[in-house]
Write a protein that holds these residues in place. Structure first.
Motif, PDB file in Angstrom:
ATOM      1  N   PHE A   9      87.111  17.001 -73.994  1.00  0.00           N
ATOM      2  CA  PHE A   9      88.171  16.814 -74.992  1.00  0.00           C
ATOM      3  C   PHE A   9      88.485  15.329 -75.170  1.00  0.00           C
ATOM      4  CE2 PHE A   9      88.810  21.296 -74.635  1.00  0.00           C
ATOM      5  CZ  PHE A   9      89.401  21.646 -75.828  1.00  0.00           C
ATOM      6  N   ARG A  12      93.782  16.288 -77.378  1.00  0.00           N
ATOM      7  CA  ARG A  12      94.088  17.698 -77.151  1.00  0.00           C
ATOM      8  C   ARG A  12      95.546  17.969 -77.456  1.00  0.00           C
ATOM      9  NH1 ARG A  12      91.856  20.271 -71.719  1.00  0.00           N
ATOM     10  NH2 ARG A  12      91.810  22.446 -72.330  1.00  0.00           N
ATOM     11  N   GLU A 226      92.588  25.915 -78.333  1.00  0.00           N
ATOM     12  CA  GLU A 226      91.774  26.428 -77.229  1.00  0.00           C
ATOM     13  C   GLU A 226      91.453  27.906 -77.431  1.00  0.00           C
ATOM     14  OE1 GLU A 226      93.393  24.418 -73.780  1.00  0.00           O
ATOM     15  OE2 GLU A 226      92.568  26.085 -72.624  1.00  0.00           O
ATOM     16  N   THR A 230      87.777  29.621 -78.136  1.00  0.00           N
ATOM     17  CA  THR A 230      87.301  30.640 -77.196  1.00  0.00           C
ATOM     18  C   THR A 230      87.013  31.948 -77.927  1.00  0.00           C
ATOM     19  OG1 THR A 230      88.888  29.641 -75.693  1.00  0.00           O
ATOM     20  CG2 THR A 230      87.809  31.622 -74.922  1.00  0.00           C
TER      21      THR A 230
END
Lengths: 249, 44
Positions: A9, A12, A226, A230
């Motif tokens: 990252f 973030r 995130e 995912t």
């Protein structure tokens, strides 16, 4: 998946992030981008029942506005596709109806932002409606896109080759995103996106790093970056497994 | 069909023979009232 990828990252945040992925092909990078845009199911209002609307806008226009309000999406497994949650709104003028006025029947599904204006109501005007939110994918309708600004670039490596010839005018060399310099990742915003200000009077070589991509992802607030990434990768894996099972004799 | 007179704001019932006119004030501009039914709209 059997292969492992190197993810790093650079920036973030909850709704916006920049990260580097090494060891993937351009096709796979685009697959991840497309999955983030079109394949991750999110909640959005799908039908609206108007009980009273004495505002200046038609029911259909208001319904479209309500449909575009980003809603938080429950964790995986809590809902399946086409499940619905009911939200209601009741605002009387003079006032502005905001997304925050939507009251949800389920605390997992609520407006991601409370300050999205829906309609300005004058004295004596009223908006009362009930809406059903549904879990669907971005490929069904753009209102279900969790990733709103998803893109990627090749990672570029910067190398100082030599000094510029004595009488050569320095030219600006604009780069965007993130560059790699002596093994370090540097966001280009640090030097105003111009390499000639970072290395004045130097000759610079810029080249793409093979199979390394810098993603820039922004979500509409349905979930965190995130979670979006995912879920997108999980959806690719699920489809790949489905294909593998289907083609086996 | 239920209408409202735009001048005297009174409710007016129109019939086949009376023409478009408010029986109370004679005004000829009538506004149609929104139905009380719940209206369902798809968001697509």
């Amino acid at each position: 998946m059997s292969e492992e990828y190197d993810v790093e990252f650079v920036e973030r945040g909850d709704r916006e992030a920049r990260f580097l992925v090494r060891g993937i092909t351009p096709g796979f990078a685009n697959g991840i981008r497309r999955a983030m845009v079109a394949d991750v199911p999110t909640m959005a209002i799908d039908t609206v029942r108007f009980i009273e609307n004495s505002s200046v806008m038609f029911d259909e226009q208001l319904a479209l506005r309500l449909g575009l309000v980003p809603l938080t999406t429950p964790p995986e497994g809590e809902f399946v596709e086409d499940d619905t949650v009911t939200l209601s709104i009741d605002v009387e003028g003079p006032a502005t109806a905001y997304s925050g006025d939507l009251v949800s029947s389920d605390s997992l599904v609520e407006p991601a932002d409370e300050n999205v204006p829906i309609i300005e109501l004058k004295d004596g005007q009223r908006l009362e409606a009930e809406a059903d939110a549904r879990l669907e994918r971005g490929k069904d309708h753009a209102k279900h896109q969790g990733g709103v600004a998803v893109g990627y670039r090749h990672l570029q490596r910067v190398e100082v080759v030599d000094d510029l010839p004595e009488f050569q005018e320095p030219e600006s060399q604009i780069v965007r995103g993130v560059v790699e310099e002596n093994g370090e990742l540097v966001p280009t915003s640090e030097f105003d996106h111009d390499l000639s200000t970072r290395h004045p009077g130097k000759e610079i070589r810029l080249e793409d790093v093979p199979n390394a991509f810098v993603f820039h992802v922004e979500t509409d607030g349905s979930f965190s970056v995130e979670e979006l990434v995912t879920r997108a990768v999980d959806s690719i894996e699920a489809r790949a497994t489905e294909l593998e099972d289907a083609v086996q004799l | 069909m239920s209408y409202k007179c735009s001048r005297c704001k009174r409710d007016v019932q129109l019939d086949e023979y009376g023409g478009v006119r408010c029986p109370y004030c004679g005004h000829r501009v009538l506004l149609k009232e929104r139905s009380r039914d719940v209206k369902e709209v798809g968001v697509r």
